[in-house]
Scaffold this active site. Structure first.
Site, PDB file in Angstrom:
ATOM      1  N   HIS A 250       0.821  -1.224   0.000  1.00  0.00           N
ATOM      2  CA  HIS A 250       0.000   0.000   0.000  1.00  0.00           C
ATOM      3  C   HIS A 250       0.854   1.273   0.000  1.00  0.00           C
ATOM      4  O   HIS A 250       0.317   2.377  -0.169  1.00  0.00           O
ATOM      5  CB  HIS A 250      -0.970   0.010   1.194  1.00  0.00           C
ATOM      6  N   ASP A 293      -0.097  -7.765   1.374  1.00  0.00           N
ATOM      7  CA  ASP A 293       0.324  -6.357   1.399  1.00  0.00           C
ATOM      8  C   ASP A 293       1.844  -6.215   1.443  1.00  0.00           C
ATOM      9  O   ASP A 293       2.397  -5.518   2.287  1.00  0.00           O
ATOM     10  CB  ASP A 293      -0.310  -5.635   2.600  1.00  0.00           C
ATOM     11  N   SER A 376       4.364   2.321   8.263  1.00  0.00           N
ATOM     12  CA  SER A 376       3.914   1.313   7.305  1.00  0.00           C
ATOM     13  C   SER A 376       5.068   0.748   6.487  1.00  0.00           C
ATOM     14  O   SER A 376       5.948   1.490   6.040  1.00  0.00           O
ATOM     15  CB  SER A 376       2.885   1.926   6.349  1.00  0.00           C
TER      16      SER A 376
END
Length: 772
Positions: A250, A293, A376
């Site tokens: 992402h 992901d 992230s």
């Protein structure tokens, strides 16, 4: 592109993510005798900071996207069409300045980049204090994309130079990023390159992070335009230093336009700044998938040995036998942090970013530290120090200085191992020989291992001594960095320059193992104290590597201030976000406060304040409060910001200061996160700085033996009281003042700060002095 010899100076202060390998040197234009030659300027539009803050108030709650620190301006800037070109010393020099109004930093993306042999490109601040480059023909890439990393301030200069009759160059800028909040420490060095994370985060170089010293060297921060994510280098089965970088799917945009910053970490547990000059620009996407992901990128360049990189090992077995976990990351683009899960993560399918069943490792809550937006893509390490996941999302965050107790989830490396083809699975790239090796170890190719190498990793177990001179026993972390088992070593150490009895440590440490050694009890003096520890004679022989033998730390103790205090608050564009108070440390009793009481002393970062709240300050205004004390004690000044971005400098130029009754500045600033606390011992003497105090003369100051005291015009009996930095009375006596000197013998006093109080029936006064 215009056919011109590429000369470039760009004064650019907006932020974009590109950090290329630089080749050194100095811009030619900065050597001109006339540095005031006018440079053309390209100006980007102003941004609406209030609208931006409203957007960030929503997006900052999530890790599912990159953390935004800048606004990207799509532009069409041909450097050669706008730049000013001159000839200097047989070279063509072209310069262009870029201006992003009120930006904290500037970065940009070049979508058509080509430099001929012999040419050089620099990007620097107008005053020349910050210089990136030189970039040369060695930075050319087949895709001609070149991201240029952050330069602090709102203006940058781009300078290109080449020999006369050089081949034509190309330099077209397609994006300029206006950095509006702190990332990579811009613009306040006290906050650090990315100093914008919550106060409950733990610096990677705190004592808790010592066992993860190799894993931290694999971590890096990604800057893409105005956004940041985290990630790490990862080893492959061949252990051949292929520059493979693992992050989250992402986070993907175009990896060719990313800048990867390495070793952006504070050298200490409490620091907030770190290097920003170790970076690589660009990379190619090898594989990615929303199924877990993940994204795997091969960097455009090998990592220089000077970066001292490590390549993280991985565990792709996907077995639920993880008993504890650690993550190393860059929350909010801050210096490197670490967090700890002491329980067992477990498998969980989660609906994430359009995939209804993304395969995740689920963390119920972190025991120490947290992750935040900007984290992230960071790795999740199992108890063996191998990567098992990459951060996707979650609700974990700071609640003031505490962990909010919420969850996080990480895409599973084991699930990412397999897929339908090489573009959506890891095994083709991490195990190119198809050996079915599911576990690899950490690889640090540039480490030099010596046979006998005892290393110090810091001095710890130091209490908060702001209001205390109590003795304590520091601890020293000893590591065996050598290949031979460490069985003995000598620890020599000093307290404030005084040698202590050496410690002859014995035991058994294998390579990379460490242990804590308790030092002798230390009684600090008021003010600054220094502890130095030095290692020698590992295993009874000379240390093969003396560069890591010495550790030192500074300890502030018995910090006192005079009553009373003056608190000055200059609000920023959002005055209602601010609250402060002064309270007694032990009881919590509030002596004074100001600002929005709905924010309160522990509400930093909640983002729920409003202008109509009780006590809310007006925007861009000044508030001065006199704080009166009625007794000596230990007091804290606490300032809180509801949005967790301090009061300077993203949204206005707010500031604060606290000054004591003697005119000494206790603390001042404006750049902080959710909250900032300063502690002092207050000495209350029931007097103010009046004419009598002004008449008292003390010298020499500081003093080492006899302190001379003179009170012109005063004859008769005088009471003398000597107070230490904690307000404790050291000496009290009656003197008959005949107009001559009063002399006080200080040779038995511990070095530090003191107050001398003199009084008679009609007067009382106080003077500050120091014993050295």
């Amino acid at each position: 592109m215009k056919n011109v010899y590429f000369g470039l100076i760009t004064v650019l202060i907006c932020q974009l993510g590109l950090a290329q390998i630089e080749h050194g040197g100095f811009p030619f234009a900065l050597e001109f005798e006339n540095k005031n030659i006018q440079i053309p300027t390209y100006t980007t539009p102003e941004i609406d900071l209030k609208l931006v803050e409203q957007e960030d108030a929503v997006t900052d709650q999530y890790k599912e996207t990159m953390y935004r620190f800048g606004i990207d301006h799509e532009v069409d800037v041909d450097f050669f069409e706008l730049a000013n070109t001159v000839i200097h010393k047989e070279r063509i020099i072209s310069r262009l300045q870029i201006y992003c109004p009120d930006a904290r930093s500037v970065n940009f993306l070049v979508d058509d980049f080509y430099l001929p042999e012999g040419s050089q490109l620099f990007v620097y601040s107008p005053n020349g204090e910050e210089i990136k480059g030189a970039f040369t023909a060695e930075n050319n890439r087949e895709n001609r994309i070149f991201p240029v990393g952050l330069v602090g301030g709102d203006q940058i200069v781009i300078e290109y130079s080449a020999p006369l009759n050089s081949e034509d160059a190309s330099f077209h800028i397609s994006q300029i990023t206006h950095g509006y909040r702190s990332v990579l420490g811009y613009v306040d060095a006290s906050k650090g390159p990315f100093g914008s994370s919550g106060p409950c985060n733990i610096n990677v170089n705190c004592p808790e992070g010592l066992p993860w010293a190799d894993q931290k060297r694999a971590a890096a921060i990604i800057v893409q335009g105005g956004g940041v994510c985290s990630g790490s280098m990862v080893n492959n089965v061949n252990q051949d230093e292929t520059p493979l970088f693992l992050t989250a799917n992402h986070c993907l945009g175009n990896p060719a336009s990313w800048t990867y910053y390495f070793n952006h970490e504070s050298a200490s547990c409490s620091g907030s700044s770190g290097p920003t000059n170790q970076s690589i620009s660009g990379g190619s996407l090898l594989a990615s998938s929303s199924g877990s992901d993940f994204a795997l990128i091969e960097l455009n360049s090998s990592i220089p040995a000077s970066y001292e990189p490590c390549f993280a090992g991985y565990d792709a077995t996907d077995i639920q036998n993880v008993t504890s976990a650690v993550s190393i990351h860059h929350p909010g683009g801050d210096v490197k942090k670490i967090c700890f899960e002491e329980d067992s993560p477990f498998h969980q399918n989660i609906s994430f970013n359009g995939n209804p069943s993304t395969r995740m490792w689920y963390i119920n809550q972190w025991e120490d530290g947290v992750t935040e937006p900007g984290s992230s893509g960071s790795p999740l390490y199992n108890q063996e120090g191998r990567v098992v996941g990459v951060l996707s999302g979650g609700a974990a965050a700071c609640a003031g200085t505490n962990n909010n107790g919420q969850y996080d989830f990480y895409g599973r490396v084991g699930f990412a191992w397999d897929g339908t083809n090489s573009s959506n699975r890891l095994k083709d790239h991490l195990d190119p020989g198809n050996t079915n090796t599911l576990i690899t170890d950490m690889f640090c190719p540039y480490d030099v291992v010596f046979p006998n190498d005892a290393a110090g990793q810091g001095i710890f177990n130091i209490p908060d001594l702001s209001c205390s001179l109590d003795p304590f026993s520091p601890e020293f972390n000893l590591k065996n960095s050598g290949s031979n088992t460490l069985n003995s070593v000598t620890l020599n150490y000093t307290y404030n320059g005084d040698s202590q009895d050496p410690i002859e440590w014995t035991g058994s440490l294998e390579q990379n193992e460490s242990t804590n050694v308790t030092l002798a009890s230390f009684t600090p003096q008021s003010g600054s104290n220094t502890i130095i520890v030095s290692l020698s004679m590992p295993n009874g022989v000379s240390d093969d590597n003396s560069s890591n033998d010495v550790n030192s730390t500074n300890v502030e103790a018995g910090l006192f201030s005079e009553a009373n205090w003056t608190v000055t608050i200059n609000t920023d564009d959002y005055g209602y976000e601010t609250y402060w108070e002064v309270r007694e440390q032990g009881t919590g009793d509030v002596v004074a406060f100001g600002g929005n009481t709905e924010v309160g002393p522990n509400g930093g970062g909640n983002q729920d304040a409003g202008g109509a709240d009780p006590g809310a300050y007006d925007d861009n205004d000044t508030y001065i409060t006199e704080v009166e004390f009625t007794e000596s004690g230990c007091y804290e000044f606490i300032i809180v910001d509801d949005y967790a971005d301090g009061i300077c400098c993203s949204f206005g130029s707010g500031s604060y200061s606290v000054v004591d009754g003697g005119g000494e500045v206790i603390v001042e600033g404006g750049e902080f996160g959710a909250t900032e606390t300063t502690t002092r011992s207050v000495v209350y003497t029931s007097l103010s700085e009046d004419d009598f105090s002004q008449r008292i003369q003390v010298y020499p100051n500081p003093v080492s033996d006899i302190l001379n005291v003179r009170i012109p015009g005063l004859i008769g009996t005088v009471q003398l009281r000597l107070l230490n930095s904690l307000g404790q009375m050291i000496k009290q006596e009656i003197r008959n003042n005949t107009g001559e000197l009063i002399q006080i013998d200080t040779r038995g006093l511990v070095p530090g700060n003191y107050l001398l109080e003199l009084s008679n029936d009609a007067n009382i006064g106080v003077k500050r002095f120091s014993v050295k």
